[in-house]
Design a protein around this motif. Sequence first.
Motif, PDB file in Angstrom:
ATOM      1  N   ALA A   1       0.836  -1.207   0.000  1.00 33.98           N
ATOM      2  CA  ALA A   1       0.000   0.000   0.000  1.00 33.98           C
ATOM      3  C   ALA A   1       0.869   1.255   0.000  1.00 33.98           C
ATOM      4  O   ALA A   1       0.591   2.203  -0.741  1.00 33.98           O
ATOM      5  N   ALA A   2       1.922   1.253   0.804  1.00 34.57           N
ATOM      6  CA  ALA A   2       2.815   2.422   0.852  1.00 34.57           C
ATOM      7  C   ALA A   2       3.495   2.637  -0.493  1.00 34.57           C
ATOM      8  O   ALA A   2       3.607   3.776  -0.972  1.00 34.57           O
ATOM      9  N   ALA A   3       3.940   1.556  -1.131  1.00 31.34           N
ATOM     10  CA  ALA A   3       4.584   1.668  -2.445  1.00 31.34           C
ATOM     11  C   ALA A   3       3.590   2.183  -3.481  1.00 31.34           C
ATOM     12  O   ALA A   3       3.908   3.071  -4.278  1.00 31.34           O
ATOM     13  N   ALA A   4       2.364   1.660  -3.470  1.00 26.89           N
ATOM     14  CA  ALA A   4       1.345   2.093  -4.430  1.00 26.89           C
ATOM     15  C   ALA A   4       0.977   3.556  -4.203  1.00 26.89           C
ATOM     16  O   ALA A   4       0.789   4.321  -5.164  1.00 26.89           O
ATOM     17  N   ARG A   5       0.885   3.972  -2.945  1.00 22.82           N
ATOM     18  CA  ARG A   5       0.579   5.370  -2.633  1.00 22.82           C
ATOM     19  C   ARG A   5       1.666   6.276  -3.205  1.00 22.82           C
ATOM     20  O   ARG A   5       1.373   7.309  -3.820  1.00 22.82           O
ATOM     21  N   SER A   6       2.927   5.874  -3.027  1.00 19.91           N
ATOM     22  CA  SER A   6       4.046   6.655  -3.576  1.00 19.91           C
ATOM     23  C   SER A   6       4.003   6.696  -5.094  1.00 19.91           C
ATOM     24  O   SER A   6       4.229   7.752  -5.696  1.00 19.91           O
ATOM     25  N   VAL A   7       3.731   5.556  -5.724  1.00 23.58           N
ATOM     26  CA  VAL A   7       3.644   5.502  -7.186  1.00 23.58           C
ATOM     27  C   VAL A   7       2.558   6.453  -7.683  1.00 23.58           C
ATOM     28  O   VAL A   7       2.779   7.247  -8.598  1.00 23.58           O
ATOM     29  N   GLY A   8       1.370   6.399  -7.076  1.00 21.91           N
ATOM     30  CA  GLY A   8       0.284   7.283  -7.482  1.00 21.91           C
ATOM     31  C   GLY A   8       0.649   8.751  -7.320  1.00 21.91           C
ATOM     32  O   GLY A   8       0.397   9.563  -8.209  1.00 21.91           O
ATOM     33  N   GLU A   9       1.266   9.074  -6.194  1.00 29.37           N
ATOM     34  CA  GLU A   9       1.656  10.458  -5.932  1.00 29.37           C
ATOM     35  C   GLU A   9       2.702  10.946  -6.933  1.00 29.37           C
ATOM     36  O   GLU A   9       2.592  12.048  -7.472  1.00 29.37           O
ATOM     37  N   LEU A  10       3.712  10.125  -7.198  1.00 32.31           N
ATOM     38  CA  LEU A  10       4.768  10.504  -8.133  1.00 32.31           C
ATOM     39  C   LEU A  10       4.235  10.665  -9.556  1.00 32.31           C
ATOM     40  O   LEU A  10       4.615  11.595 -10.270  1.00 32.31           O
ATOM     41  N   LEU A  11       3.354   9.761  -9.967  1.00 32.06           N
ATOM     42  CA  LEU A  11       2.769   9.875 -11.310  1.00 32.06           C
ATOM     43  C   LEU A  11       1.960  11.156 -11.438  1.00 32.06           C
ATOM     44  O   LEU A  11       2.101  11.901 -12.414  1.00 32.06           O
TER      45      LEU A  11
END
Length: 152
Positions: free
Chosen positions: A14-24
């Motif tokens: 979840a933390a990795a996906a949250r970061s991916v979404g934010e960075l994109l």
Amino acid sequence: MAVCGPSVCTPEEAAAARSVGELLAAAGAVVLCGGYGGVMEAAAEGAARAGGLVIGVLSGADRTGANRELSAAIVTGMGQARNHVLVASADAVIAVGGSWGTLSEVAMAVRSGSTPVIGLGGWRVLDAGGTELPGPRQASSPEEAVGWALES
């Protein structure tokens, strides 16, 4: 850019996906996801937090169960066949973690040959002899995954 992953995930996924979404989203990309919980919701949350546009491609015949972080939802009524709509609509696919649905999304994206596929944890596919098959490029961090996706 599509972010795929299991509807039930670990806190690390979840933390990795949250970061991916934010960075994109911070880079100006539209984030596509399956629209439900787990990795999909975390990616949507990260993108929304960064002010991004988040589109959920739902499998059901209505919005039941869609996460609250979506900017818009596409109701397909297609069940798991919606996975094809999701990956075919993306300029790149980032798979965070793994589930059977995620594996189908990764397989469809790899088979298309036209969409870069990046893995962040999750599935690695081996042939009968134990050799890893060509497929998703394996990233070691959300930053690396997003960097590769944006290069496409």
